[in-house]
Design a protein around this motif. Structure first.
Motif, mmCIF file in Angstrom:
data_model
loop_
_atom_site.group_PDB
_atom_site.id
_atom_site.type_symbol
_atom_site.label_atom_id
_atom_site.label_comp_id
_atom_site.label_asym_id
_atom_site.label_seq_id
_atom_site.Cartn_x
_atom_site.Cartn_y
_atom_site.Cartn_z
ATOM 1 N N GLY A 85 0.820 -1.209 0.000
ATOM 2 C CA GLY A 85 0.000 0.000 0.000
ATOM 3 C C GLY A 85 0.850 1.253 0.000
ATOM 4 O O GLY A 85 2.056 1.222 0.289
ATOM 5 N N LYS A 86 0.223 2.381 -0.316
ATOM 6 C CA LYS A 86 0.915 3.659 -0.330
ATOM 7 C C LYS A 86 0.917 4.269 1.066
ATOM 8 O O LYS A 86 -0.109 4.257 1.764
ATOM 9 C CB LYS A 86 0.228 4.623 -1.309
ATOM 10 C CG LYS A 86 0.128 4.095 -2.723
ATOM 11 C CD LYS A 86 1.483 3.927 -3.377
ATOM 12 C CE LYS A 86 1.354 3.494 -4.827
ATOM 13 N NZ LYS A 86 2.670 3.246 -5.462
ATOM 14 N N ILE A 87 2.075 4.810 1.473
ATOM 15 C CA ILE A 87 2.193 5.445 2.783
ATOM 16 C C ILE A 87 3.012 6.722 2.660
ATOM 17 O O ILE A 87 3.707 6.939 1.661
ATOM 18 C CB ILE A 87 2.867 4.514 3.823
ATOM 19 C CG1 ILE A 87 4.333 4.248 3.406
ATOM 20 C CG2 ILE A 87 2.087 3.228 4.010
ATOM 21 C CD1 ILE A 87 5.169 3.617 4.497
ATOM 22 N N VAL A 88 2.926 7.546 3.685
ATOM 23 C CA VAL A 88 3.850 8.651 3.882
ATOM 24 C C VAL A 88 4.372 8.544 5.309
ATOM 25 O O VAL A 88 3.751 7.901 6.167
ATOM 26 C CB VAL A 88 3.176 10.026 3.654
ATOM 27 C CG1 VAL A 88 2.730 10.181 2.216
ATOM 28 C CG2 VAL A 88 2.004 10.232 4.618
ATOM 29 N N TRP A 89 5.506 9.158 5.558
ATOM 30 C CA TRP A 89 6.079 9.160 6.905
ATOM 31 C C TRP A 89 5.787 10.507 7.551
ATOM 32 O O TRP A 89 6.238 11.547 7.079
ATOM 33 C CB TRP A 89 7.581 8.905 6.865
ATOM 34 C CG TRP A 89 7.920 7.508 6.430
ATOM 35 C CD1 TRP A 89 8.185 7.078 5.180
ATOM 36 C CD2 TRP A 89 7.989 6.349 7.285
ATOM 37 N NE1 TRP A 89 8.434 5.728 5.164
ATOM 38 C CE2 TRP A 89 8.319 5.256 6.455
ATOM 39 C CE3 TRP A 89 7.812 6.134 8.646
ATOM 40 C CZ2 TRP A 89 8.474 3.954 6.948
ATOM 41 C CZ3 TRP A 89 7.969 4.845 9.146
ATOM 42 C CH2 TRP A 89 8.286 3.783 8.306
ATOM 43 N N THR A 90 4.998 10.469 8.632
ATOM 44 C CA THR A 90 4.673 11.683 9.363
ATOM 45 C C THR A 90 5.587 11.822 10.570
ATOM 46 O O THR A 90 6.121 10.831 11.087
ATOM 47 C CB THR A 90 3.212 11.672 9.829
ATOM 48 O OG1 THR A 90 2.996 10.532 10.679
ATOM 49 C CG2 THR A 90 2.270 11.621 8.627
ATOM 50 N N VAL A 91 5.751 13.061 11.028
ATOM 51 C CA VAL A 91 6.677 13.355 12.122
ATOM 52 C C VAL A 91 5.905 13.789 13.355
ATOM 53 O O VAL A 91 5.019 14.665 13.275
ATOM 54 C CB VAL A 91 7.673 14.457 11.705
ATOM 55 C CG1 VAL A 91 8.633 14.759 12.859
ATOM 56 C CG2 VAL A 91 8.447 14.041 10.466
ATOM 57 N N ASP A 92 6.212 13.156 14.482
ATOM 58 C CA ASP A 92 5.674 13.575 15.775
ATOM 59 C C ASP A 92 6.530 14.748 16.260
ATOM 60 O O ASP A 92 7.727 14.605 16.511
ATOM 61 C CB ASP A 92 5.746 12.413 16.767
ATOM 62 C CG ASP A 92 5.104 12.744 18.113
ATOM 63 O OD1 ASP A 92 5.019 13.945 18.457
ATOM 64 O OD2 ASP A 92 4.685 11.819 18.821
ATOM 65 N N ARG A 93 5.920 15.929 16.390
ATOM 66 C CA ARG A 93 6.685 17.130 16.737
ATOM 67 C C ARG A 93 7.400 17.001 18.085
ATOM 68 O O ARG A 93 8.572 17.360 18.224
ATOM 69 C CB ARG A 93 5.758 18.341 16.782
ATOM 70 C CG ARG A 93 5.152 18.723 15.444
ATOM 71 C CD ARG A 93 4.114 19.811 15.637
ATOM 72 N NE ARG A 93 3.444 20.178 14.406
ATOM 73 C CZ ARG A 93 3.807 21.190 13.630
ATOM 74 N NH1 ARG A 93 4.860 21.914 13.965
ATOM 75 N NH2 ARG A 93 3.158 21.478 12.521
ATOM 76 N N LYS A 131 -4.086 15.570 6.905
ATOM 77 C CA LYS A 131 -4.918 16.733 7.222
ATOM 78 C C LYS A 131 -4.013 17.939 7.424
ATOM 79 O O LYS A 131 -2.802 17.785 7.672
ATOM 80 C CB LYS A 131 -5.757 16.461 8.472
ATOM 81 C CG LYS A 131 -4.949 16.221 9.728
ATOM 82 C CD LYS A 131 -5.868 15.897 10.883
ATOM 83 C CE LYS A 131 -5.065 15.737 12.192
ATOM 84 N NZ LYS A 131 -4.077 14.649 12.115
ATOM 85 N N PRO A 132 -4.554 19.137 7.311
ATOM 86 C CA PRO A 132 -3.738 20.334 7.545
ATOM 87 C C PRO A 132 -3.073 20.289 8.916
ATOM 88 O O PRO A 132 -3.689 19.915 9.920
ATOM 89 C CB PRO A 132 -4.757 21.467 7.444
ATOM 90 C CG PRO A 132 -5.807 20.939 6.524
ATOM 91 C CD PRO A 132 -5.918 19.476 6.850
ATOM 92 N N GLY A 133 -1.793 20.656 8.979
ATOM 93 C CA GLY A 133 -1.028 20.628 10.223
ATOM 94 C C GLY A 133 -0.093 19.448 10.323
ATOM 95 O O GLY A 133 0.859 19.484 11.120
ATOM 96 N N ASP A 134 -0.342 18.391 9.560
ATOM 97 C CA ASP A 134 0.559 17.238 9.582
ATOM 98 C C ASP A 134 1.906 17.624 8.986
ATOM 99 O O ASP A 134 1.994 18.434 8.060
ATOM 100 C CB ASP A 134 -0.033 16.076 8.782
ATOM 101 C CG ASP A 134 -1.199 15.420 9.514
ATOM 102 O OD1 ASP A 134 -1.298 15.591 10.741
ATOM 103 O OD2 ASP A 134 -2.001 14.743 8.849
ATOM 104 N N ILE A 135 2.974 17.001 9.557
ATOM 105 C CA ILE A 135 4.324 17.181 9.018
ATOM 106 C C ILE A 135 4.733 15.886 8.340
ATOM 107 O O ILE A 135 4.660 14.809 8.945
ATOM 108 C CB ILE A 135 5.320 17.556 10.130
ATOM 109 C CG1 ILE A 135 4.957 18.908 10.739
ATOM 110 C CG2 ILE A 135 6.737 17.599 9.581
ATOM 111 C CD1 ILE A 135 5.891 19.350 11.831
ATOM 112 N N VAL A 136 5.158 15.995 7.096
ATOM 113 C CA VAL A 136 5.465 14.826 6.281
ATOM 114 C C VAL A 136 6.913 14.889 5.843
ATOM 115 O O VAL A 136 7.430 15.949 5.466
ATOM 116 C CB VAL A 136 4.533 14.780 5.044
ATOM 117 C CG1 VAL A 136 4.908 13.611 4.131
ATOM 118 C CG2 VAL A 136 3.080 14.662 5.476
#
Length: 374
Positions: free
Chosen positions: A305-313, A340-345
């Motif tokens: 599947g398709k994913i992105v890596w998000t960052v926990d601030r 969603k808006p605000g996510d860091i990728v």
């Protein structure tokens, strides 16, 4: 005996020193292995979604009027008077076919007309004489009527002969292919020595006064293109050349192979725009489902599947998140679910990411904006 014992003690001491050194090196390696791996990354922050999305389609500049000119008669091409790129005006002769047969046809039609004139004159004399004799009761009325019928027939024959002569003259004039309006020669399909049928395209001339861009729009976006809609045209030859155009024509049916609709956008008259240039038409469209555009380098795969890596601030760690991809654009990948808006990728180096990996965040975070798509 004393010497051997002394040597043994020296070797034992050296062994102890070497063992101690190896032990210290082993401890250092263990400490190095336990040191956390903090990897610097490039990231983007998802900004607030907008209510308008941008559509871009590439096409080519064409003339609104494109004339495929051909002879109205069949014949052998004897002359070609223009080349590709030549500018022509109304009445200019572009090509000729052999006129010999058509000139002979004119001569034959002219002779037939002369004979018809003589026959009409003779019929006129006959009816005049019959009418004079009838007044003297020298001939019956039937003879006058017969003379009148012969005159009418001769008159009809003359009219037909005159029409044949005019037709033959027209055919002779068609041996010259002339331009109907101002334009540029863009194609040559027949040259000297070639025998062409009537109507076969010989030259293509396009008008310069009305230029437009033809683009192919997929069916999911065609509803956003209506005649009269204002769009923006940019040209690959000059980034500074930007013109405002209007949708002039939208095809009523899709192309059976590409399943796209042909759309023509009228352009203002600008000498910098040339026929055949590549242009990009940009139009705004509103409504539909929220789509967030992320860089293509941010997209990865996990378990098919398709994913992105998000960052926990707070923790400065990365975590994989499944996403649903809508389409690919010039700016990146459209994601409809998972962000969603605000996510860091993470925008680069996704192949080095692992779950809960600690990362070093840059001081300045770039932003990407969510758009709307159908």
């Amino acid at each position: 005996m004393f010497s051997l014992s002394h040597t043994t003690r020296k070797l034992t001491a050296a062994s102890l020193v070497l063992a101690s050194t190896l032990a210290l090196a082993s401890c250092s390696e263990e400490k190095a292995e336990t040191k956390p791996d903090i990897r610097p990354v490039k990231i983007v922050e998802i900004a607030k979604a907008t209510n308008v999305r941008s559509l871009e389609f590439s096409g080519s500049v064409k003339s609104r009027t494109e004339m495929n000119l051909g002879f109205r008669i069949a014949g052998k091409v004897t002359e070609r008077l223009v080349d590709i790129g030549d500018r022509v005006r109304p009445g200019d002769v572009l090509s000729r076919v052999d006129p010999t047969d058509y000139r002979l046809a004119v001569d034959s039609a002219a002779a037939n007309l002369a004979a018809a004139d003589k026959s009409l004159q003779t019929a006129r004399l006959v009816i005049d004489r019959a009418s004079a004799l009838y007044k003297k009761d020298a001939v019956p009325k039937a003879q006058v009527e017969q003379a009148q019928l012969a005159y009418d027939q001769a008159d009809a024959t003359r009219i037909a002969a005159a029409s044949s002569l005019e037709q033959a003259k027209n055919q002779l004039s068609y041996a010259e292919l002339k331009s109907d309006r101002d334009g540029i020669v863009t194609a040559i399909n027949a040259d000297r020595g070639q025998v062409v049928a009537a109507g076969t395209p010989v030259l293509t001339v396009v008008a310069e006064d009305e230029k437009e861009v033809q683009i192919a729009v997929p069916e999911n976006d065609i509803a956003d293109f209506k005649p009269g809609k204002t769009v923006e045209a940019r040209f690959w030859s000059d980034d500074r050349l930007v013109l405002s155009g209007k949708v002039r024509e939208v095809s009523g049916s899709a192309d059976p192979q590409s399943r796209t609709f042909s759309v023509r956008v009228s352009l203002p008259n600008d000498p910098r725009v040339l026929i055949g240039m590549t242009a990009t038409v940009q139009a705004d469209a509103a409504g539909g489902k929220d789509t967030i555009i992320v860089p293509l380098s941010a997209l990865a795969e996990k378990d098919g599947g398709k994913i992105v890596w998000t960052v926990d601030r707070k923790a400065a760690t990365v975590h994989s998140r499944p996403v649903k991809v809508a389409d690919f654009t010039a700016d990146g990948v459209g994601v409809t679910e998972g962000l969603k808006p605000g996510d860091i990728v993470v925008s680069a180096g996704t192949q080095f990411m692992t779950e809960n990996l600690q990362v070093k965040l840059p001081a300045i975070v770039g932003q990407v904006t969510a758009g709307l798509t159908n």
